[in-house]
Design a protein around this motif. Structure first.
Motif, mmCIF file in Angstrom:
data_model
loop_
_atom_site.group_PDB
_atom_site.id
_atom_site.type_symbol
_atom_site.label_atom_id
_atom_site.label_comp_id
_atom_site.label_asym_id
_atom_site.label_seq_id
_atom_site.Cartn_x
_atom_site.Cartn_y
_atom_site.Cartn_z
ATOM 1 N N CYS A 236 9.935 32.855 -127.040
ATOM 2 C CA CYS A 236 10.111 33.665 -128.251
ATOM 3 C C CYS A 236 9.486 32.983 -129.454
ATOM 4 C CB CYS A 236 11.595 33.903 -128.508
ATOM 5 S SG CYS A 236 12.433 34.742 -127.147
ATOM 6 N N ILE A 237 8.441 33.602 -129.974
ATOM 7 C CA ILE A 237 7.771 33.118 -131.183
ATOM 8 C C ILE A 237 8.191 33.950 -132.392
ATOM 9 C CG2 ILE A 237 5.527 32.711 -132.280
ATOM 10 C CD1 ILE A 237 4.330 32.419 -129.484
ATOM 11 N N GLY A 238 8.386 35.243 -132.186
ATOM 12 C CA GLY A 238 8.695 36.148 -133.289
ATOM 13 C C GLY A 238 10.071 35.898 -133.890
ATOM 14 N N VAL A 239 10.200 36.241 -135.160
ATOM 15 C CA VAL A 239 11.460 36.118 -135.897
ATOM 16 C C VAL A 239 12.147 37.477 -135.903
ATOM 17 C CG1 VAL A 239 12.505 35.651 -138.143
ATOM 18 C CG2 VAL A 239 10.600 34.235 -137.332
ATOM 19 N N GLY A 240 13.431 37.502 -135.533
ATOM 20 C CA GLY A 240 14.136 38.780 -135.446
ATOM 21 C C GLY A 240 15.519 38.722 -136.055
ATOM 22 N N ALA A 241 16.342 39.685 -135.671
ATOM 23 C CA ALA A 241 17.711 39.772 -136.173
ATOM 24 C C ALA A 241 18.511 38.547 -135.754
ATOM 25 C CB ALA A 241 18.371 41.040 -135.649
ATOM 26 N N SER A 242 19.487 38.189 -136.580
ATOM 27 C CA SER A 242 20.262 36.979 -136.325
ATOM 28 C C SER A 242 21.000 37.028 -134.991
ATOM 29 C CB SER A 242 21.268 36.752 -137.457
ATOM 30 O OG SER A 242 20.611 36.517 -138.681
ATOM 31 N N THR A 243 21.476 38.208 -134.593
ATOM 32 C CA THR A 243 22.198 38.365 -133.331
ATOM 33 C C THR A 243 21.556 39.487 -132.523
ATOM 34 O OG1 THR A 243 24.265 37.641 -134.364
ATOM 35 C CG2 THR A 243 24.434 38.822 -132.265
ATOM 36 N N GLN A 244 21.315 39.219 -131.225
ATOM 37 C CA GLN A 244 20.701 40.236 -130.378
ATOM 38 C C GLN A 244 21.362 40.241 -129.011
ATOM 39 O OE1 GLN A 244 16.457 40.607 -130.296
ATOM 40 N NE2 GLN A 244 16.161 39.549 -132.251
ATOM 41 N N ASN A 245 21.326 41.406 -128.345
ATOM 42 C CA ASN A 245 21.789 41.526 -126.966
ATOM 43 C C ASN A 245 20.625 41.259 -126.023
ATOM 44 O OD1 ASN A 245 24.447 42.332 -127.658
ATOM 45 N ND2 ASN A 245 23.701 44.415 -128.041
ATOM 46 N N ILE A 246 20.898 40.532 -124.944
ATOM 47 C CA ILE A 246 19.855 40.230 -123.966
ATOM 48 C C ILE A 246 20.356 40.594 -122.571
ATOM 49 C CG2 ILE A 246 18.791 38.385 -125.318
ATOM 50 C CD1 ILE A 246 20.287 36.369 -123.539
ATOM 51 N N PRO A 247 19.431 40.906 -121.633
ATOM 52 C CA PRO A 247 19.836 41.217 -120.245
ATOM 53 C C PRO A 247 20.200 39.936 -119.494
ATOM 54 C CG PRO A 247 17.466 41.421 -120.481
ATOM 55 C CD PRO A 247 17.998 41.150 -121.855
ATOM 56 N N PHE A 248 21.409 39.465 -119.736
ATOM 57 C CA PHE A 248 21.838 38.149 -119.261
ATOM 58 C C PHE A 248 21.732 38.016 -117.740
ATOM 59 C CE2 PHE A 248 25.098 35.350 -117.573
ATOM 60 C CZ PHE A 248 24.864 34.169 -118.267
ATOM 61 N N MET A 249 22.258 38.973 -117.006
ATOM 62 C CA MET A 249 22.277 38.830 -115.554
ATOM 63 C C MET A 249 20.877 38.888 -114.944
ATOM 64 S SD MET A 249 25.080 37.861 -114.463
ATOM 65 C CE MET A 249 24.533 37.892 -112.759
ATOM 66 N N HIS A 250 19.982 39.649 -115.556
ATOM 67 C CA HIS A 250 18.610 39.663 -115.053
ATOM 68 C C HIS A 250 17.976 38.286 -115.246
ATOM 69 C CE1 HIS A 250 14.843 41.676 -113.866
ATOM 70 N NE2 HIS A 250 14.271 40.792 -114.678
ATOM 71 N N LEU A 251 18.228 37.665 -116.400
ATOM 72 C CA LEU A 251 17.756 36.298 -116.626
ATOM 73 C C LEU A 251 18.339 35.358 -115.571
ATOM 74 C CD1 LEU A 251 18.223 36.087 -120.496
ATOM 75 C CD2 LEU A 251 16.042 35.739 -119.331
ATOM 76 N N SER A 252 19.635 35.524 -115.320
ATOM 77 C CA SER A 252 20.338 34.607 -114.428
ATOM 78 C C SER A 252 19.853 34.700 -112.989
ATOM 79 C CB SER A 252 21.844 34.879 -114.499
ATOM 80 O OG SER A 252 22.552 34.057 -113.607
ATOM 81 N N VAL A 253 19.842 35.906 -112.418
ATOM 82 C CA VAL A 253 19.509 36.033 -110.990
ATOM 83 C C VAL A 253 18.025 35.809 -110.723
ATOM 84 C CG1 VAL A 253 21.453 37.576 -110.571
ATOM 85 C CG2 VAL A 253 19.192 38.546 -111.079
ATOM 86 N N ASN A 254 17.196 35.848 -111.791
ATOM 87 C CA ASN A 254 15.768 35.578 -111.628
ATOM 88 C C ASN A 254 15.367 34.196 -112.151
ATOM 89 O OD1 ASN A 254 14.330 38.170 -110.573
ATOM 90 N ND2 ASN A 254 15.834 38.887 -112.069
ATOM 91 N N GLU A 255 16.366 33.399 -112.549
ATOM 92 C CA GLU A 255 16.125 32.041 -113.045
ATOM 93 C C GLU A 255 15.009 31.994 -114.087
ATOM 94 O OE1 GLU A 255 15.745 29.056 -110.046
ATOM 95 O OE2 GLU A 255 17.673 29.536 -109.126
ATOM 96 N N ILE A 256 15.040 32.959 -114.989
ATOM 97 C CA ILE A 256 14.035 33.026 -116.045
ATOM 98 C C ILE A 256 14.451 32.107 -117.188
ATOM 99 C CG2 ILE A 256 13.023 34.524 -117.821
ATOM 100 C CD1 ILE A 256 13.228 36.810 -115.739
ATOM 101 N N ASP A 257 13.530 31.278 -117.636
ATOM 102 C CA ASP A 257 13.777 30.408 -118.783
ATOM 103 C C ASP A 257 13.560 31.187 -120.074
ATOM 104 O OD1 ASP A 257 14.312 28.226 -117.209
ATOM 105 O OD2 ASP A 257 12.298 27.375 -117.360
ATOM 106 N N LEU A 258 14.538 31.147 -120.943
ATOM 107 C CA LEU A 258 14.437 31.779 -122.261
ATOM 108 C C LEU A 258 14.327 30.655 -123.284
ATOM 109 C CD1 LEU A 258 14.516 34.356 -123.983
ATOM 110 C CD2 LEU A 258 17.027 34.201 -123.949
ATOM 111 N N LYS A 259 13.156 30.570 -123.924
ATOM 112 C CA LYS A 259 12.880 29.461 -124.832
ATOM 113 C C LYS A 259 12.501 30.003 -126.212
ATOM 114 C CE LYS A 259 10.818 25.863 -123.075
ATOM 115 N NZ LYS A 259 9.783 24.973 -122.469
ATOM 116 N N PHE A 260 12.655 29.149 -127.205
ATOM 117 C CA PHE A 260 12.440 29.580 -128.586
ATOM 118 C C PHE A 260 11.572 28.565 -129.345
ATOM 119 C CE2 PHE A 260 16.310 31.486 -127.069
ATOM 120 C CZ PHE A 260 16.258 32.783 -127.560
ATOM 121 N N GLN A 261 10.972 29.054 -130.401
ATOM 122 C CA GLN A 261 10.093 28.211 -131.219
ATOM 123 C C GLN A 261 10.506 28.270 -132.676
ATOM 124 O OE1 GLN A 261 5.865 28.354 -130.476
ATOM 125 N NE2 GLN A 261 5.393 28.274 -132.652
#
Length: 359
Positions: A276-301
């Motif tokens: 994630c490079i873009g700047v957005g809303a302070s709080t957001q909903n994310i597809p947590f279980m899709h991240l989890s079962v696919n072992e996707i790394d969610l990183k920020f800059q």
């Protein structure tokens, strides 16, 4: 005292969201120990500048509470040097790295100075920005650009943002990459992904013209127009189709929009990286279980560190040829209010608006 040729005007906003031009400093400036004075000759308008002016803040801590000078994408010429400075001389063309860290705290000492809690980042309240005619700046944060144009020098700042994204997300030769958002950072990130050897590269946006512009800069790029009526998982299917049926390994999310972030996540392969490079809303909903079962790394800059010398080499070496074409409009410093209005108005078709002042 250093005599300056013109009034030192700057571009200000305030808590009531006004935008106006006023004197930024006295008409004569004195460089302090370790400082130089730079005549700022080109400054790009960033989305954060518009955000500070329109909304008065980014997140809970970066808040406009007084008269505040905007701008942090700048290059110019040195017009005065403190006697303590040996690295620069009058007449040197420089790009100004806007963040001045303490270099004493733990994160600074570990090389991650973008996370310095005491960083003085020009344009982030309460630190006044660079969008003025003359500015005092520490010499160590002024990078020589030699015969590079001032406009290209100003583009080094967004290039540093993109380079940090490529480096920290781990994009490597042959990686399928999707860039979400065809604004200035998205397009520059796509240029950098191409330079890093990513293939294929897909870019998304709601704006057809921006996608077509990206195609002119990177003919091999594949485009996906975002339909507001489609869900993130449906748009993710379009991304996979555009990539020839394969899932990207890296998504560079450059919008900060919740639905776009979800789209990026749904498009990725198992153990992919959503960066994630873009700047957005302070709080957001994310597809947590899709991240989890696919072992996707969610990183920020957060901004960047240790990128400027590399950005200058890449710019001079032609690895991001065409980057200057993202400049869609130019205005003199005295017409900065019009420049901001052009940037904020989607009907103008602006991409990167540059404010210039004669050397």
């Amino acid at each position: 005292m250093t005599a300056v040729r013109k009034p030192n005007i700057g571009v200000f906003t305030n808590p009531t969201h006004d935008l106006h031009i006023a004197l930024a400093e006295p008409t004569s400036l004195i460089p302090a120990n370790g400082e130089v004075i730079v005549h700022v000759c080109a400054t790009g308008i960033c989305g954060s500048d518009i955000h500070f002016q329109k909304h008065g803040q980014i997140g809970p801590t970066m808040v406009v509470r007084d008269e505040h000078i905007l701008g942090h994408e700048s290059a110019g010429i040195v017009i005065a040097v403190h006697q303590s400075v040996t690295s620069l001389k009058v007449g040197d063309r420089v790009a100004l790295e806007p963040g001045v860290p303490c270099y004493k705290c733990d994160v600074c000492l570990h090389g991650h100075y973008n996370g310095c809690p005491d960083v003085q980042f020009k344009s982030t309240p309460p630190v006044p920005g660079l969008l003025r005619r003359y500015v005092n700046h520490p010499a160590e944060w002024c990078h020589k650009i030699d015969d590079m144009s001032y406009e290209k020098g100003a583009l080094l700042e967004p290039l540093c943002v993109a380079l940090a994204g490529i480096e920290n997300s781990g994009v490597s030769l042959g990686d399928p990459v999707v860039v979400l958002g065809a604004g200035p950072i998205g397009i520059v990130s796509a240029l950098c992904a191409r330079a890093a050897g990513a293939e294929p590269i897909i870019i998304t946006d709601i704006n057809h013209d921006r996608l077509m512009f990206a195609k002119t800069l990177i003919p091999s790029i594949r485009t996906v127009k975002v339909d507001r009526g489609k869900t993130p998982d449906e748009i993710a299917v379009n991304i996979i189709d555009a990539a020839g049926g394969i899932r990207p390994r890296v998504a560079l999310e450059c919008t900060g929009i919740q639905s776009s972030l979800a789209t990026a996540i749904f498009s990725l392969k198992f153990r992919g990286v959503c960066y994630c490079i873009g700047v957005g809303a302070s709080t957001q909903n994310i597809p947590f279980m899709h991240l989890s079962v696919n072992e996707i790394d969610l990183k920020f800059q957060y901004r960047y560190a240790n990128q400027w010398p590399k950005a200058i080499r890449i710019m001079k070496g032609g690895l991001v040829d065409g980057i200057e074409h993202i400049i869609s409009h130019r205005f003199p410093l005295e017409e900065s209010v019009k420049a901001f209005e052009t940037t904020a108005d989607a009907e103008t078709g602006s991409l990167k608006v540059m404010i210039v002042d004669e050397d």
